[in-house]
Design an enzyme around this catalytic site. Structure first.
Site, PDB file in Angstrom:
ATOM      1  N   ARG A  33       0.778  -1.245   0.000  1.00 40.60           N
ATOM      2  CA  ARG A  33       0.000   0.000   0.000  1.00 40.60           C
ATOM      3  C   ARG A  33       0.805   1.289   0.000  1.00 40.60           C
ATOM      4  O   ARG A  33       0.224   2.360  -0.044  1.00 40.60           O
ATOM      5  CB  ARG A  33      -0.992   0.048   1.182  1.00 40.60           C
ATOM      6  CG  ARG A  33      -1.958  -1.084   1.180  1.00 40.60           C
ATOM      7  CD  ARG A  33      -3.104  -0.916   2.125  1.00 40.60           C
ATOM      8  NE  ARG A  33      -2.757  -0.383   3.417  1.00 40.60           N
ATOM      9  CZ  ARG A  33      -3.611   0.204   4.231  1.00 40.60           C
ATOM     10  NH1 ARG A  33      -4.859   0.336   3.869  1.00 40.60           N
ATOM     11  NH2 ARG A  33      -3.240   0.658   5.389  1.00 40.60           N
ATOM     12  N   ASP A  34       2.133   1.240   0.049  1.00 42.73           N
ATOM     13  CA  ASP A  34       2.911   2.485  -0.006  1.00 42.73           C
ATOM     14  C   ASP A  34       4.245   2.257  -0.702  1.00 42.73           C
ATOM     15  O   ASP A  34       5.295   2.677  -0.220  1.00 42.73           O
ATOM     16  CB  ASP A  34       3.123   3.051   1.403  1.00 42.73           C
ATOM     17  CG  ASP A  34       3.635   4.501   1.382  1.00 42.73           C
ATOM     18  OD1 ASP A  34       3.389   5.215   0.383  1.00 42.73           O
ATOM     19  OD2 ASP A  34       4.284   4.908   2.364  1.00 42.73           O
ATOM     20  N   LEU A  35       4.201   1.593  -1.858  1.00 39.94           N
ATOM     21  CA  LEU A  35       5.434   1.379  -2.611  1.00 39.94           C
ATOM     22  C   LEU A  35       5.853   2.683  -3.265  1.00 39.94           C
ATOM     23  O   LEU A  35       5.045   3.372  -3.887  1.00 39.94           O
ATOM     24  CB  LEU A  35       5.237   0.291  -3.668  1.00 39.94           C
ATOM     25  CG  LEU A  35       5.041  -1.112  -3.114  1.00 39.94           C
ATOM     26  CD1 LEU A  35       4.604  -2.057  -4.217  1.00 39.94           C
ATOM     27  CD2 LEU A  35       6.306  -1.612  -2.444  1.00 39.94           C
ATOM     28  N   ASN A  39      11.150   3.593  -0.430  1.00 42.43           N
ATOM     29  CA  ASN A  39      10.977   2.365   0.337  1.00 42.43           C
ATOM     30  C   ASN A  39      11.735   1.184  -0.258  1.00 42.43           C
ATOM     31  O   ASN A  39      11.563   0.062   0.178  1.00 42.43           O
ATOM     32  CB  ASN A  39       9.491   2.004   0.454  1.00 42.43           C
ATOM     33  CG  ASN A  39       8.740   2.953   1.347  1.00 42.43           C
ATOM     34  OD1 ASN A  39       9.323   3.679   2.133  1.00 42.43           O
ATOM     35  ND2 ASN A  39       7.430   2.962   1.217  1.00 42.43           N
TER      36      ASN A  39
END
Length: 189
Positions: A33-35, A39
């Site tokens: 959900r937060d690529l 990251n």
């Protein structure tokens, strides 16, 4: 380091590691959900995915559930605005990362967060800065409709490799249609 994009073989290396990591999560029912590039990192030659704080275990009943955190807007899949967050959102985010790695910029920019979100919802990405053979691959992975999008990062990597090798990427959504053959006409006597 690469304001105009990385060499394709370097991008492919990052995509290979990203696909392995994300598919590992998806196989276990977890959506990141937060690529985003911030990251991802390399350690001992391996691509690693960090910051799994927004990751969520997804069950079929949760796919449409509202979520309090939506990730980073530059990499956000359109369906997140409707509160949908299945594995397809990670494919879209990963395709956005690959686009940025290849070109040096994200496909959708804007003056405000609302403008950027709206562009994800309504605009088609400009694929012209991409190598011609990779345009259909990124087009498939950045599809607005999650059902029409590349279904996994492994499939995205396969399409990427096929394009690099000069093979036409296979799209299970739009299989090639047979070319209609002309109907033979009777010969005049």
């Amino acid at each position: 380091n690469y304001p105009n994009g990385m060499p394709v073989d370097e991008v492919r290396s990052w995509l290979d590691g990203l696909a392995s990591g994300v598919d590992y999560l998806h196989d276990r029912g977890i959506v990141h959900r937060d690529l985003k590039p911030q990251n991802l990192y390399r350690e001992s030659g391996y691509v690693k995915i960090g910051d799994i704080g927004l990751s969520k275990i997804i069950t079929p009943s949760q796919r449409g559930a509202q979520t309090e955190s939506i990730g980073t807007i530059y990499y956000m899949a359109p369906e997140i605005s409707r509160g949908e967050y299945g594995p397809e959102i990670d494919v879209y985010s990963s395709a956005t990362i690959v686009y940025e790695l290849l070109t040096g910029h994200v496909p959708f920019e804007g003056e405000t967060p609302a403008e950027i979100i709206n562009r994800h919802l309504t605009d088609q990405p400009d694929l012209s800065p991409l190598p011609r053979n990779l345009r259909p691959v990124l087009d498939h992975a950045l599809a607005k409709d999650p059902a029409a999008r590349t279904q996994s990062l492994g499939a995205f990597l396969t399409e990427f490799d096929d394009a690099l090798a000069g093979r036409t990427p296979h799209s299970p959504i739009n299989p090639p249609q047979p070319t209609p053959q002309p109907t033979p006409q009777p010969t005049p006597e």
